[in-house]
Motif scaffolding. Sequence first.
Motif, PDB file in Angstrom:
ATOM      1  N   ALA A   1      -0.679  -5.855  -3.588  1.00  0.00           N
ATOM      2  CA  ALA A   1      -1.155  -5.696  -4.959  1.00  0.00           C
ATOM      3  C   ALA A   1      -1.676  -4.287  -5.211  1.00  0.00           C
ATOM      4  CB  ALA A   1      -2.265  -6.709  -5.241  1.00  0.00           C
ATOM      5  N   PRO A   2      -1.582  -3.807  -6.449  1.00  0.00           N
ATOM      6  CA  PRO A   2      -2.201  -2.526  -6.788  1.00  0.00           C
ATOM      7  C   PRO A   2      -3.720  -2.614  -6.697  1.00  0.00           C
ATOM      8  CG  PRO A   2      -1.406  -3.618  -8.769  1.00  0.00           C
ATOM      9  CD  PRO A   2      -0.921  -4.434  -7.609  1.00  0.00           C
TER      10      PRO A   2
ATOM     11  N   LYS B   1      -6.758  -1.628   5.560  1.00  0.00           N
ATOM     12  CA  LYS B   1      -6.830  -2.426   6.785  1.00  0.00           C
ATOM     13  C   LYS B   1      -7.000  -3.906   6.502  1.00  0.00           C
ATOM     14  CE  LYS B   1      -9.987  -3.174  10.688  1.00  0.00           C
ATOM     15  NZ  LYS B   1     -11.251  -2.704  11.327  1.00  0.00           N
ATOM     16  N   SER B   2      -7.830  -4.266   5.514  1.00  0.00           N
ATOM     17  CA  SER B   2      -8.294  -5.646   5.365  1.00  0.00           C
ATOM     18  C   SER B   2      -7.646  -6.420   4.227  1.00  0.00           C
ATOM     19  CB  SER B   2      -9.816  -5.649   5.179  1.00  0.00           C
ATOM     20  OG  SER B   2     -10.460  -5.065   6.294  1.00  0.00           O
ATOM     21  N   PHE B   3      -6.908  -5.748   3.348  1.00  0.00           N
ATOM     22  CA  PHE B   3      -6.328  -6.435   2.201  1.00  0.00           C
ATOM     23  C   PHE B   3      -4.843  -6.111   2.097  1.00  0.00           C
ATOM     24  CE2 PHE B   3     -10.810  -5.845   1.369  1.00  0.00           C
ATOM     25  CZ  PHE B   3     -11.202  -7.082   0.876  1.00  0.00           C
ATOM     26  N   ASN B   4      -4.091  -7.037   1.533  1.00  0.00           N
ATOM     27  CA  ASN B   4      -2.654  -6.850   1.327  1.00  0.00           C
ATOM     28  C   ASN B   4      -2.441  -6.053   0.050  1.00  0.00           C
ATOM     29  OD1 ASN B   4       0.132  -7.048   1.329  1.00  0.00           O
ATOM     30  ND2 ASN B   4       0.160  -9.141   0.539  1.00  0.00           N
ATOM     31  N   ILE B   5      -2.410  -4.737   0.179  1.00  0.00           N
ATOM     32  CA  ILE B   5      -2.339  -3.868  -0.993  1.00  0.00           C
ATOM     33  C   ILE B   5      -1.065  -3.037  -0.976  1.00  0.00           C
ATOM     34  CG2 ILE B   5      -4.858  -3.741  -1.048  1.00  0.00           C
ATOM     35  CD1 ILE B   5      -4.590  -0.803  -0.145  1.00  0.00           C
ATOM     36  N   ASP B   6      -0.709  -2.559  -2.147  1.00  0.00           N
ATOM     37  CA  ASP B   6       0.381  -1.595  -2.299  1.00  0.00           C
ATOM     38  C   ASP B   6      -0.238  -0.207  -2.198  1.00  0.00           C
ATOM     39  OD1 ASP B   6       2.399   0.106  -3.100  1.00  0.00           O
ATOM     40  OD2 ASP B   6       3.001  -1.091  -4.836  1.00  0.00           O
ATOM     41  N   GLU B   7      -0.068   0.427  -1.050  1.00  0.00           N
ATOM     42  CA  GLU B   7      -0.729   1.707  -0.811  1.00  0.00           C
ATOM     43  C   GLU B   7      -0.203   2.817  -1.708  1.00  0.00           C
ATOM     44  OE1 GLU B   7      -0.970   2.777   3.288  1.00  0.00           O
ATOM     45  OE2 GLU B   7      -1.537   0.747   3.928  1.00  0.00           O
ATOM     46  N   SER B   8       0.922   2.583  -2.356  1.00  0.00           N
ATOM     47  CA  SER B   8       1.462   3.590  -3.275  1.00  0.00           C
ATOM     48  C   SER B   8       0.850   3.468  -4.671  1.00  0.00           C
ATOM     49  CB  SER B   8       2.986   3.458  -3.370  1.00  0.00           C
ATOM     50  OG  SER B   8       3.358   2.309  -4.116  1.00  0.00           O
ATOM     51  N   ARG B   9       0.077   2.397  -4.908  1.00  0.00           N
ATOM     52  CA  ARG B   9      -0.477   2.165  -6.245  1.00  0.00           C
ATOM     53  C   ARG B   9      -1.992   1.962  -6.159  1.00  0.00           C
ATOM     54  NH1 ARG B   9       2.078  -2.276  -9.591  1.00  0.00           N
ATOM     55  NH2 ARG B   9       1.179  -1.044 -11.276  1.00  0.00           N
TER      56      ARG B   9
END
Length: 600
Positions: A364-365, A429-437
Amino acid sequence: MKRIELPKLYFGVAIMLFCLASLVYAGDQFLPGSLDNAPVPPYDYSRANRLPLTGYFMKSFDVQGEQRTARIYIAPDAPIRAYFTIIAVPEGVDTDEFILKSGWKAIADQNNEGLFILEPGKDGWKSPDREQEYIKTAIGFYRNNDYFSIFGENYLAGYDKGGSALEIWAAHNPLLVCSQVFIETSSPNASFYAQFSQKKFDGLSSGYKKIEIPEHLKIPYNEVPVPTWYINSELSAVKDGIAYWKMANDCNDEDRFSKANYLFGSIVFPQSKDSNAWQTDYVGPISKVVVLNRRTNPWNKELSAAIYQFLTEYTRYDVTSAYGNQLGLRVPTGRLYTMMVNGFIREYMVYVPDSAYKLWPNGAPVLMVFPGDSQTDLVFWPATQWWKVADKEGVILAIICEQYSRKSTVVSHKDNEYFVPQLLAELKKSFNIDESRIYATGQSAGSVAAQGFGMTNPEYFAAIASTSGVAHFNQNEWNKLVKAAVYKPIPTYAIIGEGDIESMTGTPWDSTYNQLDQWLEYFIKANGISYIGDESMVQIDGRYRSATWKNSQGFPMIKWTMTLYRAHNCIPAEMPLLWDFLKHWSIKDGKRYFDGEALK
């Protein structure tokens, strides 16, 4: 956790205050310590975002030659700028016993909040009119002191004669009231309320740049919605009050309803769906007036719990201007975390909406949020209502909490150069994120911080969009920032209030050179824009006046908006505007993209 030792200068003060706060129980009694001539609490760096002085206290006041008192209860884990309920206690009760046995202390403890308790003089409550000077004096202390800090907006619970006096204060100060409950009170007559149709809010008293509000737009006091619940065995005693608050809340009799399991079956008059009240123009018609025709026992804990339930359905923000003041729903916050930053324990909030991984299963963003000076993460959550955007768009919010600053009950930005990269690493590290956003936003000093990272560390964020802060407020700090800047492209957007801090108001094309111009000059150069343009660029959408600077590819690199009629504090309706700018941008391996197309 690293142990943080109090400076020796404050050690004796800390011991005195510990003893003062510990004087809560004497046998089976609940007794206050005195704040009269008490030392100001020292900084408590052992806890993040917590009031340094907690417990039960009394403060005395000289009111027209008479000695009067109010009591304060602060829960052990109350944060900086905690929510408080102002309570006017019933006639003839022992205040200490009432707060304990009616359940109000337990409610404050369970919710990490405070109570400010108004009580009668030695001869009981006077008439509501005669009590106004006491209420004004006591609430004046409560709103501005060095012992504790408050959210700013207030919950009111007034019983019998004291509640009648508190209702008069509320009618004169509707912008300061989140919601209110009056139990066995007597309302003023209709002639008292009539004055508020002629009394209007101007734009001259916000404490910031003066705004000339057109006469046809000025808001009368009697058009400010305040959720209200009357509990009374004799409704004739409050009929004029009910009529007034129903009018203020745009309630229609034909819309009324009741539910057996809601507020003891009270009759509910909801705000009309076609209400055009300024204070609910973003969140919608959420207010109401509620009436319960029943004699109740003020000592009943179930009653206290129901009062608190009603009050805390709501929140409100911005005491400076009726044209920025917004009513809102008080919803559960994100989860609070702490981390050590440059030797100090710091707090931050992360909100992961249910929609985040439904909309973005691969990550996720993220929106990193920098609150304004004195605004904690818990304050900025309701002030901006960013959660509404997050829920709709599946955005994870990471809200920074600031560090103790000019006094022990106030916070501001510190060590962001350490905090931000640490927090970014933790989020990855701890969350399922979109590192590009990963995006940045903020308000006032927080906006300055966010915009500053766009100058020194543009690689941190895909884009920046923030409110009421552009170039640094301090010219020397701005000069340092410019010197450290890397002059690399980054999309940025700033929204400023028409009546904001004067050093950033106006337009980019007026004759006054200020912080707005400094900010625009830097980002025009960094983004390779070849023009400043003129006022013909401005597009009008309701109260918003906006201009956009595009690059040679037609990508919107810089945007500026002036919100008419608001002062310095942002308004929730601006948050979707910020997100609409941010959401198109991404950054991967140092390369930026607008809707998937690479920035050249």
